[in-house]
Scaffold this motif. Structure first.
Motif, PDB file in Angstrom:
ATOM      1  N   CYS A  92       1.081  -1.523   0.088  1.00  0.00           N
ATOM      2  CA  CYS A  92       0.228  -0.146   0.279  1.00  0.00           C
ATOM      3  C   CYS A  92       0.929   1.589   0.316  1.00  0.00           C
ATOM      4  CB  CYS A  92      -1.239  -0.167   1.173  1.00  0.00           C
ATOM      5  SG  CYS A  92      -1.663  -1.321   0.832  1.00  0.00           S
ATOM      6  N   CYS A 145       2.796  -7.929   1.189  1.00  0.00           N
ATOM      7  CA  CYS A 145       1.460  -7.518   1.888  1.00  0.00           C
ATOM      8  C   CYS A 145       0.837  -8.782   3.026  1.00  0.00           C
ATOM      9  CB  CYS A 145       0.253  -7.528   0.890  1.00  0.00           C
ATOM     10  SG  CYS A 145      -1.641  -7.405   1.288  1.00  0.00           S
ATOM     11  N   ALA A 146       0.948  -7.994   4.239  1.00  0.00           N
ATOM     12  CA  ALA A 146       1.782  -7.600   4.593  1.00  0.00           C
ATOM     13  C   ALA A 146       3.154  -7.877   4.971  1.00  0.00           C
ATOM     14  CB  ALA A 146       1.479  -7.118   6.219  1.00  0.00           C
TER      15      ALA A 146
HETATM   16  S1  SF4 Z   1      -1.066  -5.675   5.287  1.00  0.00           S
HETATM   17 FE1  SF4 Z   1      -1.527  -4.995   2.777  1.00  0.00          FE
HETATM   18  S2  SF4 Z   1      -3.108  -3.845   2.607  1.00  0.00           S
HETATM   19 FE2  SF4 Z   1      -2.510  -4.172   4.265  1.00  0.00          FE
HETATM   20  S3  SF4 Z   1      -2.024  -1.750   4.831  1.00  0.00           S
HETATM   21 FE3  SF4 Z   1      -0.281  -3.593   4.384  1.00  0.00          FE
HETATM   22  S4  SF4 Z   1       0.083  -3.500   2.259  1.00  0.00           S
HETATM   23 FE4  SF4 Z   1      -2.022  -2.694   2.681  1.00  0.00          FE
END
Ligand code: SF4
Lengths: 151, 281, 649
Positions: A89, A119-120
């Motif tokens: 993100c 992610c994450a």
């Molecule tokens: S886990 Fe994935 S969707 Fe959630 S903040 Fe991180 S990158 Fe973004």
């Protein structure tokens, strides 16, 4: 000066800014503090005040509402400073990239030094990211000195 | 002697802080930072860009540093305890005024809470000095030490309750849990960073160094409770310091009311009992 | 030479006062006040060079004083009666006390001690001279400050006819009365001047003629007259017991202490009322409605010091008695109680008032401890408190005219608006509670002297810790500035306002530098004369240190550190020229605005203000919480004092 420069790499204090994360990445950032990963080994402290920080960890997607907050926090960190974008993100907008209200990546707002994908993002990756960022301190310091001379 | 105190003070203070962080980490099941970590922090801060809100702040920080230094030096030189405590107040006052000089909600609140901390520990510290005077007949550190060496009776034997109170005083002065109400230690948060919120970079480094001097002074207070034998005194200091760390890690922050009540109630009563008891020994 | 000096110090202010009353022209009055002030200052310094003296006036003067005393008391009774509709209790009690005084004075002067001659009439030792210096220098500066102040004051009140002539009558006349009070040796004379100061206080508190001012004036006079009755009774008992009316005689007396103790306790009681000690603190608080020069002159640096002066003056006479211990405890109690009360106040003048009472309490506690060391501490405190507190009152007055408020919360960022006044105020505050300034030296001396009386020492310790609270935060607030570049303002205040401020601030600092000389010249001879047997005063003074038998205060390292701090600060501030000036941390939500303080950004790009204020902790330190209990405690303590004195302990 050598002493100070060596110390920089040994005592990076991080401030964590959550732009609008799903909290997945946040949890992983906090996981770094736990006994299992214990980032304080590297002298890393999680500080709540940008004025004391060296490294800015950004998680989640930026949007037009919080972009100025991000910028303000960034500006309140004294040089030399490093920005680490954590998670898909923060790097590109991730799965939300196409949303009408999402800016595709933190680097559209502030200069980013290290991108930590995932992610994450995994704690190991985050720690790696911060350590990578530390190597950039050297360049930053040189730039800072040049600026000072320029003044 | 003076130079030694000025140079060695922060070095030992910094090392002790490093040990504190290491032990804290171990108590929490972590590996912890290197012992030298506090020095890295300070040097790094010195190399940071200077961020200020106004120039008055700088003056306050410098006042804090030098008066903390002075109070420690006076202690090492064996000067009058009450005078030393007054000098210490200058540093504390400068810190509060520095935080008040910025119109930031966080440092304003922090400074109010720091004032309460001062209110809590200041009388107890002076009462400790008075208790020592009651036994030794002098307020001067040198005389207090001499008295114990001559009579071979450590103060700890006659002033045990005062010593217990000193534990609390140190917790408050060193901003350790449960009394870290004006600014947290290490990574602890307290309404952002309390009095330290608006100090950054080199200025924060100076505050940290001043804090080391204060730590040394505080431990000096502990040491002169057993001045008849310096080995035991050193052990006493170490035990006390460990106790503080354990307290720090096992307690949660109290409200300021609790702090005031325990300091003024518990502290003063214990000291009074001890001092009255002196008349009967 | 001596009679000229006395004439100038005592009679000139009376004459000048009446000239002020007669002069309707503002500038002419200003010239008179300034001239008298300068003459008084010079004369007092000459008196310092003159040294100790005794001076006797003939018997017809005594008769004159007696008749004037009747007239004075009658006038007080009349004034109180005249204002009875504002507060009948205070008014009638004042009338009763005044009439009682008249009866007692009549009985005393015409029956008991008719035709008694007291030699000398006036005398001066270092204590008297210190008081004269304070009255004549600090007092005169305050009178000068009063000239532009009252003009502004009446401007604010939209007065049609100026009432300044009457104001300056009492203000200037008061200086003469005070000088007479501290120089008198004949106790009847002392009592006469004492009552004059009471009248001045009444007139000046009620000067604005508002309802609240009149009520507070009545409160003041009823309490002070109660003290006056006590004083008169004390004089009568003293005369019948010891057959003397001479102060010197009492202090150096060979009378059996038990004969003196009861009258002394009554005089101490009078001193307590005059110095507004708990439970009489309410009159001094009420007196704060008066214009600021009055608060500065009467209610902080001089008149209330008359009470303290009497207690300190008599201290050697009741040394080593239980009375002395009770005096120390009473002073200590007041010190703690009023310091705590000051914490709960946000009104600047009230903080100053409470702090004044507290410091007077500390001085009285020193008198009660009654050792040479304590005596020295008391005199240190008298000197430094007079200068610093007068300065602070004048500062608050200036600030009030500048920003229209005397509330501490309104003084945030004052240094941007009134830089000179703010800096001077901060100097005044720092001199009140930090080393190496004299107040702190005094406090330190007091504490080490109190080591013989642990309970008083405990009270002092608690009080001095509380003191720090309200000074630190007030001084901090004054210097708080905006992080935005501010326009440098040059403060526009009248010359006659600025001069007293600057001179007093300079005095507050210079006196600290010459503290050793002050001690050697003025204080140490006193302690030597009055305490012949004990020797535990400072054994060595000089070389930058005060040394006594229990401890020592080395001052030069502190001065050195101050200098280092100043130099270093200049260097660091200079180097900080290129540093980044940032707004305070506001969680990233700093809203842009033109105000001098930051705001949080809010919905729809608006902003919200946050509010912050000092902790006044009203549930702990509020007036409602503390006053009743502390009054009861102190009344009990005063009763105990009388019982002890009655038993002659
Ligand atoms: S886990 Fe994935 S969707 Fe959630 S903040 Fe991180 S990158 Fe973004």
């Amino acid at each position: 000066m050598g002493l100070i420069n060596n110390s920089r790499a040994k005592s990076p204090w991080v401030v964590h800014f959550d732009c609008g994360s799903c909290n997945g990445c946040d949890i992983e950032v906090l996981a770094c503090l736990t006994p299992l990963y214990d980032i304080e080994r590297f002298g890393i402290l999680n500080i709540g005040n940008p004025k004391h920080a060296d490294v800015l960890l950004v998680t989640g997607t930026v949007n037009p509402r919080n972009e100025r907050v991000l910028r303000n926090v960034y500006e309140q960190i004294p040089e030399p400073k490093v920005v680490v974008a954590i998670g898909a993100c923060a790097c590109t907008g991730g799965v939300f990239a196409d949303c009408y209200n999402v800016i595709q990546g933190v680097d559209k707002i502030i200069p980013v030094d290290v991108y930590v994908p995932g992610c994450a993002a995994r704690p190991e990756a985050i720690i790696d990211g911060v350590v990578l960022g530390l190597q950039k301190f050297q360049e930053k310091v040189e730039k800072m000195n040049k600026k000072a001379v320029g003044n | 002697m003076v130079v030694l105190a000025i140079v060695l003070g922060p070095i030992i203070g910094g090392l002790l802080t490093g040990i504190d962080r290491k032990i804290t980490a171990r108590l929490q099941g972590r590996f912890g930072p290197p012992i030298m970590q506090p020095f890295y922090d300070v040097f790094k801060l010195l190399g940071k860009e200077k961020f200020i809100n106004n120039k008055v702040q700088i003056v306050y920080v410098i006042t804090y540093l030098f008066f903390a230094m002075l109070s420690f030096v006076l202690f090492v030189l064996g000067q009058d305890l009450i005078a030393i405590i007054f000098v210490l107040t200058v540093g504390g006052g400068a810190m509060v005024m520095g935080a008040l000089s910025v119109r930031s909600p966080y440092s304003q609140i922090g400074s109010q809470r720091e004032i309460l901390q001062m209110l809590a520990y200041d009388p107890l510290l002076i009462i400790t000095a008075v208790a020592m005077f009651m036994v030794t007949g002098s307020f001067k550190v040198a005389e207090i030490v001499n008295y114990q060496i001559h009579n071979n009776t450590p103060l700890l034997y006659v002033l045990p309750l005062v010593f217990i109170v000193l534990i609390e005083v140190l917790s408050i002065k060193m901003r350790k849990s449960p009394f870290d109400i004006s600014a947290g230690q290490h990574a602890h948060q307290e309404i952002v960073r309390g009095v330290h919120t608006e100090f950054s970079g080199p200025y924060l480094a100076l505050i940290e160094v001043a804090h080391w001097y204060e730590l040394m002074l505080a431990l000096g207070f502990v040491a002169i409770f057993f001045a008849s034998n310096w080995y035991i005194a050193a052990t006493l200091v170490i035990v006390m310091y460990l106790l503080e760390i354990i307290l720090d890690n096992t307690t949660a922050r109290l409200t300021w009311k609790w702090m005031l009540k325990s300091a003024w109630g518990f502290g003063i009563v214990l000291c009074a009992v001890n001092i009255i008891a002196l008349y009967f020994i | 030479m001596l009679d000229t000096l006395l004439l100038i110090l005592i009679a000139l202010p009376f004459i000048a006062g009446f000239i002020c009353l007669a002069l309707k022209n503002h500038s002419a009055r200003a010239v008179v006040v300034v001239l008298v002030s300068i003459v008084l200052m010079i004369t007092s310094v000459v008196l310092l060079g003159q040294g100790n003296f005794e001076y006797t006036l003939g018997g017809q003067w005594n008769t004159l004083i007696t008749y004037l005393d009747f007239a004075l008391l009658a006038y007080i009774a009349f004034q109180a009666f005249y204002h009875r509709k504002y507060h009948s209790l205070f008014a009638y009690s004042a009338v009763i006390f005044a009439i009682a005084s008249i009866v007692m004075v009549y009985y005393f002067d015409f029956v008991m001690a008719h035709g008694i001659e007291v030699e000398p009439t006036f005398f001066a030792d270092q204590l008297s001279i210190i008081m004269v210096l304070i009255i004549s220098i600090v007092g005169s500066l305050i009178c000068i400050f009063g000239i532009p102040y009252m003009k502004d004051h009446e401007h604010h009140l939209h007065l049609e006819i100026t009432r300044q002539p009457r104001f300056f009558l009492y203000l200037v006349l008061f200086l003469g009365a005070m000088n007479g009070l501290v120089l008198a040796n004949n106790i009847v004379w002392l009592l006469f001047f004492w009552e004059i100061t009471t009248l001045c206080s009444f007139m000046l508190i009620g000067h604005d003629k508002t309802e609240i001012a009149t009520v507070n004036a009545l409160r003041a006079i009823s309490m002070n007259m109660l003290g006056g009755v006590g004083f008169t009774a004390g004089v009568m008992i003293l005369f019948s017991n010891a057959h003397t009316l001479s102060l010197i005689d009492i202090i150096n007396s060979n009378h059996a202490p038990s004969l003196l103790i009861l009258p002394l306790s009554l005089m101490v009681f009078a001193g307590l009322t005059k110095a507004a000690q708990v439970p009489f603190q309410s009159w001094l608080l009420g007196a704060m409605v008066a214009p600021t020069p009055v608060s500065a002159l009467l209610h902080s640096s001089t008149m209330v010091k008359a009470g303290v002066y009497l207690i300190v003056r008599l201290a050697p006479a009741y040394a080593d008695t239980w009375l002395s211990t009770m005096v120390a405890i009473l002073g200590g109690l007041t010190f703690v109680i009023t310091s705590a009360l000051a914490v709960g106040q946000s009104n600047g003048k009230k903080v100053l008032a409470y702090s004044t009472i507290a410091n007077l309490g500390l001085i009285i506690a020193c008198a009660g401890i009654n050792t040479p060391l304590a005596y020295a501490g008391a005199i240190f405190l008298i000197i430094f408190h007079a200068v610093s507190k007068a300065l602070l009152f004048l500062c608050v007055g200036t600030i009030e005219h500048g920003i229209g408020s005397r509330d501490i919360e309104d003084m945030h960022g004052l240094v941007d608006k009134m830089p000179l006044t703010a800096v001077i105020s901060v100097i005044g505050m720092l001199t009140m509670f930090l080393p190496p300034f004299g107040m702190l030296i005094g406090k330190w001396t007091a504490m080490e002297a109190a080591s013989v009386l642990p309970i008083v020492l405990l009270l002092m310790i608690l009080g001095s810790a509380i003191t720090i609270v309200f000074w630190v935060r007030w001084a901090g607030i004054l210097m708080s500035t905006s992080s935005k570049p501010v326009k440098r303002v040059i403060e526009n205040i009248a010359f006659l306002t600025k001069t007293p401020l600057v001179v007093l601030a300079a005095l507050a600092i210079i006196l600290n530098v010459i503290i050793f000389q002050v001690y050697n010249l003025m204080i140490s001879p006193l302690a030597k004369v009055y305490y012949t047997k004990a020797a535990d005063t400072f054994t060595q003074v000089g070389n930058g240190a005060l040394v006594n038998t229990v401890g020592s205060f080395t001052l030069w390292p502190i001065f050195a550190t101050v200098i280092v701090v100043i130099l270093f600060s200049i260097y660091a501030v200079g180097k900080a020229k290129n540093s980044v000036v940032t707004a305070p941390y506001m969680c990233g939500e700093t809203a842009d605005n033109d105000e001098d303080r930051p705001r949080f950004r809010a919905i729809a790009d608006g902003w919200v203000d946050y509010s912050h204020s000092n902790y006044y902790l009203n549930r702990v330190f509020g007036e409602e919480v503390l006053t009743n209990g502390s009054n009861i405690i102190s009344i009990i303590a005063i009763l105990v004092m009388f019982i002890v004195a009655y038993m002659g302990l």
